[in-house]
Design an enzyme around this catalytic site. Structure first.
Site, mmCIF file in Angstrom:
data_model
loop_
_atom_site.group_PDB
_atom_site.id
_atom_site.type_symbol
_atom_site.label_atom_id
_atom_site.label_comp_id
_atom_site.label_asym_id
_atom_site.label_seq_id
_atom_site.Cartn_x
_atom_site.Cartn_y
_atom_site.Cartn_z
ATOM 1 N N ARG A 53 0.866 -1.176 0.000
ATOM 2 C CA ARG A 53 0.000 0.000 0.000
ATOM 3 C C ARG A 53 0.905 1.230 0.000
ATOM 4 O O ARG A 53 2.044 1.174 0.469
ATOM 5 C CB ARG A 53 -0.893 0.009 1.238
ATOM 6 C CG ARG A 53 -1.785 -1.227 1.386
ATOM 7 C CD ARG A 53 -2.525 -1.213 2.728
ATOM 8 N NE ARG A 53 -3.402 -2.366 2.854
ATOM 9 C CZ ARG A 53 -3.074 -3.510 3.465
ATOM 10 N NH1 ARG A 53 -1.857 -3.632 4.005
ATOM 11 N NH2 ARG A 53 -3.929 -4.522 3.542
ATOM 12 N N LYS A 77 -1.822 -2.763 8.085
ATOM 13 C CA LYS A 77 -3.026 -2.367 8.814
ATOM 14 C C LYS A 77 -3.076 -3.058 10.170
ATOM 15 O O LYS A 77 -2.749 -4.229 10.294
ATOM 16 C CB LYS A 77 -4.274 -2.737 8.003
ATOM 17 C CG LYS A 77 -4.517 -1.848 6.786
ATOM 18 C CD LYS A 77 -5.821 -2.200 6.115
ATOM 19 C CE LYS A 77 -6.129 -1.269 4.951
ATOM 20 N NZ LYS A 77 -7.396 -1.629 4.284
ATOM 21 N N HIS A 142 -2.390 2.564 -6.084
ATOM 22 C CA HIS A 142 -2.864 1.279 -5.556
ATOM 23 C C HIS A 142 -2.946 0.218 -6.660
ATOM 24 O O HIS A 142 -2.921 -0.981 -6.373
ATOM 25 C CB HIS A 142 -4.226 1.443 -4.886
ATOM 26 C CG HIS A 142 -4.518 0.407 -3.841
ATOM 27 N ND1 HIS A 142 -3.793 0.311 -2.662
ATOM 28 C CD2 HIS A 142 -5.438 -0.590 -3.798
ATOM 29 C CE1 HIS A 142 -4.265 -0.691 -1.941
ATOM 30 N NE2 HIS A 142 -5.258 -1.261 -2.600
ATOM 31 N N ARG A 145 -0.192 -2.373 -6.525
ATOM 32 C CA ARG A 145 -0.438 -3.490 -5.605
ATOM 33 C C ARG A 145 -1.352 -4.530 -6.264
ATOM 34 O O ARG A 145 -1.113 -5.732 -6.182
ATOM 35 C CB ARG A 145 -1.059 -2.945 -4.315
ATOM 36 C CG ARG A 145 -1.457 -3.977 -3.270
ATOM 37 C CD ARG A 145 -1.868 -3.231 -2.000
ATOM 38 N NE ARG A 145 -2.712 -4.003 -1.120
ATOM 39 C CZ ARG A 145 -2.260 -4.814 -0.159
ATOM 40 N NH1 ARG A 145 -0.966 -4.975 0.009
ATOM 41 N NH2 ARG A 145 -3.102 -5.453 0.643
ATOM 42 N N HIS A 168 -3.739 -9.538 3.626
ATOM 43 C CA HIS A 168 -5.196 -9.570 3.674
ATOM 44 C C HIS A 168 -5.665 -10.395 4.867
ATOM 45 O O HIS A 168 -5.156 -11.496 5.105
ATOM 46 C CB HIS A 168 -5.773 -10.205 2.393
ATOM 47 C CG HIS A 168 -5.743 -9.303 1.212
ATOM 48 N ND1 HIS A 168 -5.850 -9.766 -0.082
ATOM 49 C CD2 HIS A 168 -5.638 -7.953 1.108
ATOM 50 C CE1 HIS A 168 -5.803 -8.750 -0.923
ATOM 51 N NE2 HIS A 168 -5.669 -7.640 -0.223
ATOM 52 N N TYR A 177 -8.731 -11.788 -7.301
ATOM 53 C CA TYR A 177 -7.731 -11.733 -8.373
ATOM 54 C C TYR A 177 -7.772 -12.962 -9.271
ATOM 55 O O TYR A 177 -7.293 -12.922 -10.394
ATOM 56 C CB TYR A 177 -6.325 -11.566 -7.780
ATOM 57 C CG TYR A 177 -6.139 -10.251 -7.077
ATOM 58 C CD1 TYR A 177 -5.969 -9.071 -7.790
ATOM 59 C CD2 TYR A 177 -6.160 -10.169 -5.691
ATOM 60 C CE1 TYR A 177 -5.815 -7.852 -7.155
ATOM 61 C CE2 TYR A 177 -6.005 -8.957 -5.036
ATOM 62 C CZ TYR A 177 -5.839 -7.810 -5.779
ATOM 63 O OH TYR A 177 -5.689 -6.602 -5.140
#
Length: 199
Positions: A53, A77, A142, A145, A168, A177
C-alpha cells in the site's frame, strides 16, 4: 399510481464487487520509465515489486530491509507485521538510492530529509506518469499493488500465499484476483526477479 399502495417491498439487488484495476507488466515499465525523481520512481517500483500500500511504502525505514535474507519487513493495517520477498534488482536500486541521500532513518525521505515522502506528493507524481504513458483509465498508485497480486496469481502462486504477502485478513479479498488471470507455474523468487529486471 398516486394514492395507491401495492404493499410490495423493493428488494435491493446485490452490489457487484468491482474488479481491481491491474496494469500489464509493460504498462508498469512504461509508466515508471517516465518518472524522473529517483526517490519517487524507486518507491513506486517497491510498491509493485512487493505489493505494498502507498502508506506502507512511503514510511519504510532503513531497518525494514533484510539484505541477507532478501526480504522486506512491512508494518501494515492494525500494526500487523509481514515479510515479503525483495527482488535482487530492487534491492540493488535501493542501495543506489540510499547513496544519493544517506538518510539515517527513511528509505524514501522527503525533500528536506526530516520526514518520509508524502503520500500526496507521490500520488501526483504517479498521476503525471500515467498521463505521459498514455494510460487512458484513471488509475492510482494502488493499481501497482493490484498488478503485483495479479502477476502472482497468473504465474500459479497459491492464493493463500498471495493473501499472506498482501496482508489480507480474509482469503475472500485475495480470491477476487483469480477472476482476472489464467495461472501458469513459476517460483515466487524467480518470478519477482524477472519482473523487476530493467525497471
Amino acid at each position: 399510481m398516486p394514492g395507491s399502495c401495492s404493499g410490495e417491498k423493493r428488494i435491493a439487488s446485490p452490489r457487484q464487487k468491482r474488479l481491481p484495476d491491474a496494469l500489464s507488466d509493460d504498462q508498469v515499465r512504461h509508466l515508471l520509465s517516465g518518472i524522473r525523481n529517483p526517490t519517487h520512481k524507486t518507491c513506486l517500483a517497491v510498491m509493485y515489486a512487493c505489493g505494498l500500500r502507498i502508506s506502507e511504502a512511503t514510511t519504510l525505514e532503513i531497518g525494514a530491509v533484510d539484505r541477507a535474507n532478501q526480504v522486506l519487513r512491512i508494518v501494515g493495517k492494525g500494526d500487523k507485521e509481514r515479510l515479503v520477498p525483495l527482488p535482487q534488482p530492487v534491492l540493488d536500486e535501493l542501495g543506489r538510492l540510499w547513496l544519493t541521500h544517506h538518510n539515517h532513518r527513511w528509505l524514501f525521505p522527503n525533500h528536506f530529509g526530516d520526514a518520509p515522502l508524502n503520500n500526496r506528493v507521490l500520488s501526483r507524481s504517479f498521476a503525471a506518469a500515467v498521463v505521459t504513458a498514455g494510460i487512458q483509465r484513471g488509475v492510482t498508485p494502488h493499481a501497482l499493488r493490484h498488478s503485483y497480486a495479479t502477476r502472482l496469481i497468473e504465474n500459479g502462486i497459491d492464493t493463500r500465499i498471495v493473501q499472506i504477502l498482501l496482508g489480507h485478513a480474509s482469503i475472500a479479498t485475495t480470491a477476487i484476483y483469480t477472476h482476472l488471470t489464467t495461472p501458469t507455474r513459476a517460483s515466487l523468487h524467480s518470478l519477482l526477479d524477472r519482473l523487476m529486471t530493467g525497471l
